[in-house]
Design a protein around this motif. Structure first.
Motif: not given
Length: 320
Positions: A278, A292, A304-306, A315-316
């Motif tokens: 992250s 992200d 982009l999403r967790a 982050g991803e």
């Protein structure tokens, strides 16, 4: 009035006192002939702080407690020379109370000098003399006060830390790990579980968890336990201090002797990241804001999403 603080085996046998530094020039001692002990420099060793040996030099703390002195034999001088290698980072050293040196352990590693200050802070100096870097300083941040440091025969760094908990302070002896990015971590293995217990050394503090390789958190330890969002069988739980990187101010000089006298702000930030879960980026007045990340090889134009189960701010995956 001098007192010998340390005897060091180097190119010659060295005697470090609280006022000066000497060395023994004799190759062999003979009965009936006094040894030839020669005065080298007049720095003085910090009382109670050990001297350490690198491959070719002796390093000790000056008697003032604020300078790192490299004590090395000079063929040109035909004598030992003491050089202050922390002159550009003197603000990081205040009343040094302990010192330890760890040699390089990996192919892309360098020797590191660990210095503990009287206020409980620790500084780490990377040493790359072959690259004309005698000592590159950095701060070692953790949730607690570091009281001592040592390096064992396996080149592992051990620290004694006062860790704050709800009931006050506990003293911990910890080994710094190069693979687990958590402080004072506790490992739990076995059948998949949501509850992690036995965390008395973190009572009342904020911790993070790495469960089956996925980071979770933050959690506040209550009753020596935390509850994960997803069950896992191999769990590390410990305190975490994010790395804080601050760049120099944005240049305002737009031409020769021409400076912009108005507020400026960066337009774009480019970061090259390796093994990063992250990142948060901000300016002097705003942020930091979580950014992200996508996994290497993933779709660059995707959403982009967790990922499910990870705490806010993670982050991803790993950025390439």
């Amino acid at each position: 009035s001098e007192r010998i603080e340390r005897v060091v085996f180097g190119t010659y046998l060295q005697f470090l006192t609280d006022e000066r530094e000497y060395y023994l020039t004799d190759q062999a001692l003979k009965r009936g002939q006094p040894p030839n002990i020669r005065l080298a420099t007049s720095n003085g060793v910090r009382i109670g702080v050990p001297a350490v040996r690198t491959d070719t030099t002796t390093i000790f703390i000056h008697k003032n407690g604020g300078n790192i002195v490299e004590f090395v034999y000079s063929d040109a001088e035909q004598n030992y020379v003491g050089t202050n290698i922390s002159v550009l980072s003197s603000s990081l050293l205040k009343g040094v109370r302990d010192l330890a040196f760890r040699g390089a352990v990996d192919a892309d590693d360098a020797g590191a000098l660990h210095v503990v200050n009287a206020d409980g802070s620790m500084r780490v100096f990377d040493m790359l003399k072959s690259q004309d870097i005698p000592a590159a300083p950095g701060r070692f941040e953790t949730d607690g006060l570091i009281r001592s440091v040592a390096v064992n025969g396996r080149d592992e760094v051990l620290i004694g830390v006062d860790r704050p908990v709800t009931a006050g302070t506990i003293q911990c002896l910890e080994r710094i790990s190069s693979t687990v990015p958590l402080d004072a971590w506790v490992r739990v293995t076995g059948a998949p579980t949501l509850s992690v217990t036995g965390l008395w050394q973190h009572e009342g503090r904020v911790v993070w968890a790495i469960a089956d390789g996925i980071p979770f958190g933050p959690f506040t330890v209550t009753g020596g336990a935390i509850t994960l969002q997803e069950a896992a069988s191999d769990i590390y739980v410990g305190r975490w201090t994010p790395t804080d990187v601050r760049t120099l101010p944005v240049p305002k000089e737009v031409g020769e002797k021409t400076v912009v006298d108005r507020p400026v702000r960066p337009h774009t930030v480019r970061c090259n990241l390796l093994d990063t879960s992250s990142i948060a980026i901000g300016s002097e007045t705003d942020g930091p804001f979580d950014v992200d990340l996508v996994s290497f090889g993933g779709l660059a134009d995707g959403a982009l999403r967790a990922p499910p189960g990870r705490g806010e701010g993670w982050g991803e995956g790993v950025a390439g």
